[in-house]
Design an enzyme around this catalytic site. Structure first.
Site, PDB file in Angstrom:
ATOM      1  N   ARG A   1      40.321   6.153  57.698  1.00  0.00           N
ATOM      2  CA  ARG A   1      40.458   6.835  58.984  1.00  0.00           C
ATOM      3  C   ARG A   1      41.263   5.997  59.977  1.00  0.00           C
ATOM      4  O   ARG A   1      41.928   6.544  60.862  1.00  0.00           O
ATOM      5  CB  ARG A   1      39.087   7.193  59.556  1.00  0.00           C
ATOM      6  CG  ARG A   1      38.431   8.331  58.775  1.00  0.00           C
ATOM      7  CD  ARG A   1      37.200   8.871  59.451  1.00  0.00           C
ATOM      8  NE  ARG A   1      36.626   9.961  58.651  1.00  0.00           N
ATOM      9  CZ  ARG A   1      35.524  10.634  58.981  1.00  0.00           C
ATOM     10  NH1 ARG A   1      34.883  10.330  60.088  1.00  0.00           N
ATOM     11  NH2 ARG A   1      35.064  11.601  58.210  1.00  0.00           N
TER      12      ARG A   1
ATOM     13  N   GLU B   1      35.080  10.407  64.569  1.00  0.00           N
ATOM     14  CA  GLU B   1      34.291   9.246  64.145  1.00  0.00           C
ATOM     15  C   GLU B   1      35.091   8.323  63.233  1.00  0.00           C
ATOM     16  O   GLU B   1      35.706   8.757  62.260  1.00  0.00           O
ATOM     17  CB  GLU B   1      33.046   9.737  63.390  1.00  0.00           C
ATOM     18  CG  GLU B   1      32.207   8.599  62.846  1.00  0.00           C
ATOM     19  CD  GLU B   1      31.020   9.090  61.998  1.00  0.00           C
ATOM     20  OE1 GLU B   1      30.694  10.297  62.073  1.00  0.00           O
ATOM     21  OE2 GLU B   1      30.451   8.267  61.280  1.00  0.00           O
TER      22      GLU B   1
ATOM     23  N   ARG C   1      38.254  13.394  55.203  1.00  0.00           N
ATOM     24  CA  ARG C   1      37.012  13.526  54.432  1.00  0.00           C
ATOM     25  C   ARG C   1      37.343  13.526  52.944  1.00  0.00           C
ATOM     26  O   ARG C   1      37.736  14.538  52.389  1.00  0.00           O
ATOM     27  CB  ARG C   1      36.287  14.822  54.835  1.00  0.00           C
ATOM     28  CG  ARG C   1      34.849  14.928  54.343  1.00  0.00           C
ATOM     29  CD  ARG C   1      34.167  16.165  54.918  1.00  0.00           C
ATOM     30  NE  ARG C   1      34.111  16.136  56.374  1.00  0.00           N
ATOM     31  CZ  ARG C   1      33.162  15.510  57.073  1.00  0.00           C
ATOM     32  NH1 ARG C   1      32.179  14.907  56.455  1.00  0.00           N
ATOM     33  NH2 ARG C   1      33.195  15.522  58.395  1.00  0.00           N
TER      34      ARG C   1
ATOM     35  N   ARG D   1      31.618   9.493  48.132  1.00  0.00           N
ATOM     36  CA  ARG D   1      30.692  10.501  48.660  1.00  0.00           C
ATOM     37  C   ARG D   1      31.026  11.868  48.070  1.00  0.00           C
ATOM     38  O   ARG D   1      32.184  12.271  48.058  1.00  0.00           O
ATOM     39  CB  ARG D   1      30.773  10.545  50.185  1.00  0.00           C
ATOM     40  CG  ARG D   1      30.400   9.187  50.761  1.00  0.00           C
ATOM     41  CD  ARG D   1      30.157   9.202  52.231  1.00  0.00           C
ATOM     42  NE  ARG D   1      29.838   7.850  52.671  1.00  0.00           N
ATOM     43  CZ  ARG D   1      29.713   7.479  53.936  1.00  0.00           C
ATOM     44  NH1 ARG D   1      29.882   8.377  54.900  1.00  0.00           N
ATOM     45  NH2 ARG D   1      29.410   6.237  54.243  1.00  0.00           N
TER      46      ARG D   1
END
Length: 427
Positions: free
Chosen positions: A390, A349, A277, A262
């Site tokens: 994560r 999340e 991230r 991403r």
RNA sequence: GGAGAGAUGGCUGAGUGGUCGAAAGCGCUCCCCUGCUAAGGGAGUAUACGUUAAUAGCGUAUCGAGGGUUCGAAUCCCUCUCUCUCCGCCA
């Protein structure tokens, strides 16, 4: 893509639903453009019929040896008016298609209202955050102390937002992936699939990342237009592109482990520290292809499959229903799983589980047939089960010890050669 | 990377400019016949869009994709994609 029939039947209701997302659907404009499309299509088809009839007559005349000249003269100008009309029809059709491709999915009725994530509604919690009797560290410090997390090394190679994992920490991530795959294939009825990590634009269009979200993707620089997958959802869901499945084949349940890429455009400054991230991360993805009347139940089940991983790892988490303004473009309804991260003292999340109803299926032309019925669109769903990067963060933070070691939860020990703890190297 | 062959309906496979959306066979569905999981006979059997109360008719489009020639293209021309075979290279 929304069903044009629904748009025609009740544009005001569609507009009202999309307004919950903060999306403005111009119902009047749709009706006007669609009416234009319709009249042009009728015109073009009438001209084509005229041409087909004439061509047939000419063929018959010639085969009988009659003089076809008068017939030929009669259709002399037909071609031009037909070309002109089809050109106008194509232009309107393209305008309509492009517009429809940028309209998000209709929200499910039970999606809570709200402009953004602040309005998300907690559905349930599992587990209790651990109480620490020492000064806890975040996953970066824990990982670096273990000698397993190297952001400087990654920066030398690839720049910001990449990580190098080493030793026991690298193995721990690999173990997590294996563990998740085994759970979903062995206990939840998923078939493991291995898929391409580079995909063509039509695949991204099918799942909804294109045309609107090109900026979030990495595109290769070559003769072929290929993109790095942002999630396994793209190649896996597209497995049923252009297919007419038998109702007996449903539901299809696929699980895939892939890296995800991403660009994180627009998220500068957010989560710049650590693994949260990254431009590249590992994820185990669950995808279901189901009959329309089962998708609602399937979302609950799929969410449960992702939760089962957190429960087996004994990581505290909560389930939230995304508010109308926070639900993604293609989804009708989404649950996020948020794992407790002591380092941030927050739930973050770790999985996102969505029902896309027929939105992706229509774009992909993924259909099924019940008995002798006409083919109907399937419903598609997916969810992370889980994001491995994560999950690694959650393990490092939740299972850290005062001496810098990290305990391996029982359920995972078989995947790390029976080890019960990872210790920092001796100085 | 080089050379060649191919792509037609659920499958096999005809069809090189004119009632071709497409022969035939297989498969499948329904019906008839048949004293027993055989054989035979008949009918049907793509998708999308438009029109419509209609998944009835009718119309339009689709023979890998896109473009071109033509009154008319599955058939001719161009470009692209994919598949297969052989050689080379590689994991």
């Amino acid at each position: 893509m929304l069903d044009p029939k629904v748009l025609r039947a009740d544009p005001a209701a569609v507009a009202a639903n999309l307004a919950r997302r903060g999306f403005e659907f111009d119902a009047a404009r749709f009706s006007a453009v669609d009416a234009e499309r319709k009249s042009l299509q009728v015109e073009v088809e009438a001209l084509r019929k005229q041409r087909n009839d004439s061509a047939k007559q000419i063929g018959i005349a010639k085969s009988r040896g009659d003089d076809a000249a008068p017939l030929l003269a009669a259709v002399k100008d037909l071609g031009e008016s037909l070309d002109a009309a089809s050109e106008r029809l194509d232009a309107v059709q393209i305008e309509l298609d492009d517009w429809l491709a940028g309209i998000p999915n209709i929200l499910a009725a039970d999606v809570p209202d709200g402009a953004d994530e602040a309005a998300n509604v907690e559905i349930r919690r599992w587990g209790a955050p651990r109480q620490f009797d020492f000064a806890l560290a975040d996953h970066v410090d824990v990982g670096e102390r273990l000698g397993g997390l190297h952001f400087d090394a990654a920066a030398k190679i690839s720049g910001a937002r990449f990580a190098v994992l080493r030793g026991a920490v690298a193995r721990l991530q690999r173990a997590l992936v294996q563990f998740m795959l085994d759970m979903h294939t062995g206990e939840h009825g998923y078939e493991e699939v291995y898929v391409p990590f580079l995909v063509e634009p039509h695949a991204l269009h099918g799942t909804g990342q294109l045309p609107k979200f090109a900026a979030d993707l990495f595109r290769t620089d070559g003769d072929r237009e290929l993109y790095l997958i942002p999630t396994a959802e793209v190649p896996v869901t597209n497995l049923v592109r252009d297919a007419i499945l038998s109702s007996e084949d449903l539901p299809l349940r696929f699980v895939a482990h892939t890296p995800c890429f991403r660009s994180e455009a627009g998220s500068y400054g957010r989560d710049t520290r650590g693994l949260i991230r990254q431009h590249q991360f590992e994820k185990v993805e669950l995808v279901q292809i189901v009959a329309p009347d089962h998708s609602s139940d399937a979302l609950e089940a799929l969410t449960g499959h992702a939760e089962a991983v957190l429960q087996r790892l004994e990581l505290p988490y909560r389930v939230v229903a995304l508010a109308s303004g926070d639900v993604g473009f293609s989804a009708a309804k989404t649950y996020d799983l948020e794992v407790w991260l002591p380092g941030q003292a927050a739930y973050r999340e770790i999985s996102s589980c969505s029902n896309f109803t027929d939105f992706q299926a229509r774009r992909m032309q993924a259909r099924y047939r019940e008995g002798g019925d006409k083919p109907a669109l399937v419903h598609t769903l997916n969810g992370s089960g889980l994001a491995a990067g994560r999950t690694l963060v959650a393990l490092l933070e939740n299972y850290q010890q005062a001496d810098g070691s990290v305990v391996i939860p029982d359920g995972l020990r078989d995947y790390v050669g029976g080890a019960s703890v990872i210790r920092p190297p001796v100085e």
